[in-house]
Design a protein around this motif. Structure first.
Motif, PDB file in Angstrom:
ATOM      1  N   GLY A  79       0.939 -16.597  15.001  1.00 44.96           N
ATOM      2  CA  GLY A  79       1.093 -15.174  14.706  1.00 44.96           C
ATOM      3  C   GLY A  79       1.017 -14.324  15.962  1.00 44.96           C
ATOM      4  O   GLY A  79       1.791 -13.386  16.139  1.00 44.96           O
ATOM      5  N   VAL A  80       0.099 -14.656  16.853  1.00 48.94           N
ATOM      6  CA  VAL A  80      -0.014 -13.920  18.116  1.00 48.94           C
ATOM      7  C   VAL A  80       1.266 -14.073  18.933  1.00 48.94           C
ATOM      8  O   VAL A  80       1.806 -13.097  19.455  1.00 48.94           O
ATOM      9  CB  VAL A  80      -1.250 -14.390  18.920  1.00 48.94           C
ATOM     10  CG1 VAL A  80      -1.216 -13.855  20.345  1.00 48.94           C
ATOM     11  CG2 VAL A  80      -2.530 -13.972  18.222  1.00 48.94           C
ATOM     12  N   PHE A  81       1.749 -15.301  19.061  1.00 48.26           N
ATOM     13  CA  PHE A  81       2.984 -15.521  19.818  1.00 48.26           C
ATOM     14  C   PHE A  81       4.177 -14.819  19.177  1.00 48.26           C
ATOM     15  O   PHE A  81       5.048 -14.307  19.874  1.00 48.26           O
ATOM     16  CB  PHE A  81       3.288 -17.015  19.970  1.00 48.26           C
ATOM     17  CG  PHE A  81       2.476 -17.661  21.055  1.00 48.26           C
ATOM     18  CD1 PHE A  81       2.528 -17.196  22.359  1.00 48.26           C
ATOM     19  CD2 PHE A  81       1.647 -18.730  20.766  1.00 48.26           C
ATOM     20  CE1 PHE A  81       1.780 -17.789  23.360  1.00 48.26           C
ATOM     21  CE2 PHE A  81       0.900 -19.332  21.754  1.00 48.26           C
ATOM     22  CZ  PHE A  81       0.967 -18.859  23.049  1.00 48.26           C
ATOM     23  N   TYR A  82       4.226 -14.756  17.856  1.00 47.39           N
ATOM     24  CA  TYR A  82       5.312 -14.068  17.169  1.00 47.39           C
ATOM     25  C   TYR A  82       5.303 -12.578  17.505  1.00 47.39           C
ATOM     26  O   TYR A  82       6.344 -11.993  17.815  1.00 47.39           O
ATOM     27  CB  TYR A  82       5.203 -14.276  15.655  1.00 47.39           C
ATOM     28  CG  TYR A  82       6.180 -13.434  14.880  1.00 47.39           C
ATOM     29  CD1 TYR A  82       7.529 -13.758  14.854  1.00 47.39           C
ATOM     30  CD2 TYR A  82       5.759 -12.310  14.189  1.00 47.39           C
ATOM     31  CE1 TYR A  82       8.437 -12.984  14.151  1.00 47.39           C
ATOM     32  CE2 TYR A  82       6.649 -11.532  13.486  1.00 47.39           C
ATOM     33  CZ  TYR A  82       7.993 -11.871  13.467  1.00 47.39           C
ATOM     34  OH  TYR A  82       8.878 -11.091  12.778  1.00 47.39           O
ATOM     35  N   PHE A  83       4.123 -11.952  17.433  1.00 43.15           N
ATOM     36  CA  PHE A  83       4.051 -10.521  17.721  1.00 43.15           C
ATOM     37  C   PHE A  83       4.324 -10.219  19.198  1.00 43.15           C
ATOM     38  O   PHE A  83       4.924  -9.197  19.518  1.00 43.15           O
ATOM     39  CB  PHE A  83       2.713  -9.943  17.280  1.00 43.15           C
ATOM     40  CG  PHE A  83       2.610  -9.795  15.794  1.00 43.15           C
ATOM     41  CD1 PHE A  83       3.436  -8.921  15.110  1.00 43.15           C
ATOM     42  CD2 PHE A  83       1.708 -10.552  15.068  1.00 43.15           C
ATOM     43  CE1 PHE A  83       3.363  -8.783  13.734  1.00 43.15           C
ATOM     44  CE2 PHE A  83       1.621 -10.428  13.693  1.00 43.15           C
ATOM     45  CZ  PHE A  83       2.448  -9.534  13.030  1.00 43.15           C
ATOM     46  N   VAL A  84       3.919 -11.109  20.091  1.00 41.82           N
ATOM     47  CA  VAL A  84       4.239 -10.927  21.518  1.00 41.82           C
ATOM     48  C   VAL A  84       5.743 -11.041  21.718  1.00 41.82           C
ATOM     49  O   VAL A  84       6.350 -10.227  22.425  1.00 41.82           O
ATOM     50  CB  VAL A  84       3.476 -11.947  22.386  1.00 41.82           C
ATOM     51  CG1 VAL A  84       3.999 -11.965  23.809  1.00 41.82           C
ATOM     52  CG2 VAL A  84       1.984 -11.644  22.368  1.00 41.82           C
ATOM     53  N   TYR A  85       6.365 -12.028  21.101  1.00 38.77           N
ATOM     54  CA  TYR A  85       7.814 -12.206  21.203  1.00 38.77           C
ATOM     55  C   TYR A  85       8.549 -10.984  20.645  1.00 38.77           C
ATOM     56  O   TYR A  85       9.493 -10.474  21.247  1.00 38.77           O
ATOM     57  CB  TYR A  85       8.235 -13.463  20.454  1.00 38.77           C
ATOM     58  CG  TYR A  85       9.727 -13.612  20.305  1.00 38.77           C
ATOM     59  CD1 TYR A  85      10.514 -14.018  21.374  1.00 38.77           C
ATOM     60  CD2 TYR A  85      10.357 -13.342  19.090  1.00 38.77           C
ATOM     61  CE1 TYR A  85      11.884 -14.153  21.245  1.00 38.77           C
ATOM     62  CE2 TYR A  85      11.719 -13.473  18.947  1.00 38.77           C
ATOM     63  CZ  TYR A  85      12.485 -13.884  20.028  1.00 38.77           C
ATOM     64  OH  TYR A  85      13.838 -14.007  19.887  1.00 38.77           O
ATOM     65  N   LYS A  86       8.089 -10.514  19.493  1.00 40.98           N
ATOM     66  CA  LYS A  86       8.717  -9.365  18.843  1.00 40.98           C
ATOM     67  C   LYS A  86       8.600  -8.114  19.713  1.00 40.98           C
ATOM     68  O   LYS A  86       9.575  -7.360  19.858  1.00 40.98           O
ATOM     69  CB  LYS A  86       8.054  -9.138  17.479  1.00 40.98           C
ATOM     70  CG  LYS A  86       8.750  -8.172  16.589  1.00 40.98           C
ATOM     71  CD  LYS A  86       8.057  -8.150  15.231  1.00 40.98           C
ATOM     72  CE  LYS A  86       8.660  -7.118  14.313  1.00 40.98           C
ATOM     73  NZ  LYS A  86       7.980  -7.065  13.031  1.00 40.98           N
ATOM     74  N   SER A  87       7.426  -7.884  20.307  1.00 41.35           N
ATOM     75  CA  SER A  87       7.251  -6.688  21.141  1.00 41.35           C
ATOM     76  C   SER A  87       8.059  -6.792  22.436  1.00 41.35           C
ATOM     77  O   SER A  87       8.617  -5.799  22.892  1.00 41.35           O
ATOM     78  CB  SER A  87       5.776  -6.462  21.450  1.00 41.35           C
ATOM     79  OG  SER A  87       5.280  -7.475  22.293  1.00 41.35           O
ATOM     80  N   ARG A  88       8.152  -7.969  23.012  1.00 35.63           N
ATOM     81  CA  ARG A  88       8.965  -8.126  24.233  1.00 35.63           C
ATOM     82  C   ARG A  88      10.447  -7.958  23.927  1.00 35.63           C
ATOM     83  O   ARG A  88      11.182  -7.407  24.738  1.00 35.63           O
ATOM     84  CB  ARG A  88       8.708  -9.479  24.876  1.00 35.63           C
ATOM     85  CG  ARG A  88       7.388  -9.561  25.564  1.00 35.63           C
ATOM     86  CD  ARG A  88       7.291 -10.796  26.379  1.00 35.63           C
ATOM     87  NE  ARG A  88       6.030 -10.784  27.089  1.00 35.63           N
ATOM     88  CZ  ARG A  88       5.827 -11.450  28.198  1.00 35.63           C
ATOM     89  NH1 ARG A  88       6.773 -12.179  28.707  1.00 35.63           N
ATOM     90  NH2 ARG A  88       4.670 -11.381  28.785  1.00 35.63           N
ATOM     91  N   LYS A  89      10.881  -8.435  22.783  1.00 34.98           N
ATOM     92  CA  LYS A  89      12.276  -8.283  22.394  1.00 34.98           C
ATOM     93  C   LYS A  89      12.601  -6.798  22.187  1.00 34.98           C
ATOM     94  O   LYS A  89      13.656  -6.309  22.596  1.00 34.98           O
ATOM     95  CB  LYS A  89      12.572  -9.067  21.123  1.00 34.98           C
ATOM     96  CG  LYS A  89      14.010  -9.109  20.727  1.00 34.98           C
ATOM     97  CD  LYS A  89      14.219 -10.005  19.520  1.00 34.98           C
ATOM     98  CE  LYS A  89      15.655  -9.978  19.075  1.00 34.98           C
ATOM     99  NZ  LYS A  89      15.868 -10.778  17.890  1.00 34.98           N
ATOM    100  N   LYS A  90      11.680  -6.076  21.567  1.00 38.55           N
ATOM    101  CA  LYS A  90      11.870  -4.642  21.337  1.00 38.55           C
ATOM    102  C   LYS A  90      11.919  -3.899  22.670  1.00 38.55           C
ATOM    103  O   LYS A  90      12.747  -3.010  22.855  1.00 38.55           O
ATOM    104  CB  LYS A  90      10.735  -4.097  20.478  1.00 38.55           C
ATOM    105  CG  LYS A  90      10.939  -2.650  20.052  1.00 38.55           C
ATOM    106  CD  LYS A  90       9.734  -2.121  19.293  1.00 38.55           C
ATOM    107  CE  LYS A  90       9.651  -2.775  17.931  1.00 38.55           C
ATOM    108  NZ  LYS A  90       8.576  -2.192  17.087  1.00 38.55           N
ATOM    109  N   ASP A  91      11.048  -4.246  23.629  1.00 36.12           N
ATOM    110  CA  ASP A  91      11.036  -3.610  24.949  1.00 36.12           C
ATOM    111  C   ASP A  91      12.328  -3.903  25.708  1.00 36.12           C
ATOM    112  O   ASP A  91      12.860  -3.050  26.420  1.00 36.12           O
ATOM    113  CB  ASP A  91       9.845  -4.067  25.774  1.00 36.12           C
ATOM    114  CG  ASP A  91       8.535  -3.523  25.252  1.00 36.12           C
ATOM    115  OD1 ASP A  91       8.567  -2.532  24.485  1.00 36.12           O
ATOM    116  OD2 ASP A  91       7.476  -4.100  25.597  1.00 36.12           O
TER     117      ASP A  91
END
Length: 76
Positions: free
Chosen positions: A59-71
């Motif tokens: 879950g942590v890696f998913y949210f990090v991936y999602k936030s980096r993709k958004k940035d």
């Protein structure tokens, strides 16, 4: 030299003896029942304790991936 010789002696132990090690109390309780319900419960508990950390880290890696993709999309 004492540490090296003790380590060398520890490697001599065969693999089957390592796989059957349990505390005496757990082994006695699990082997004494006929329906193995306690053994099933302990196995389910082990699975539960093993899966939860993987879900949390995933879950942590998913949210990090999602936030980096958004940035990355904001900069383009």
């Amino acid at each position: 030299m004492i540490v090296v010789s003790a380590f060398a002696k520890a490697e001599i132990v065969s693999l089957p003896s390592l796989t059957t090690t349990q505390c005496a109390m757990c082994r006695a309780v699990l082997e004494s029942e006929e329906d193995n319900s306690t053994a099933k419960g302990i196995n389910n508990g082990i699975k539960y304790l093993m899966v939860i950390p993987y879900i949390l880290v995933g879950g942590v890696f998913y949210f990090v991936y999602k936030s980096r993709k958004k940035d990355k999309e904001k900069t383009i």
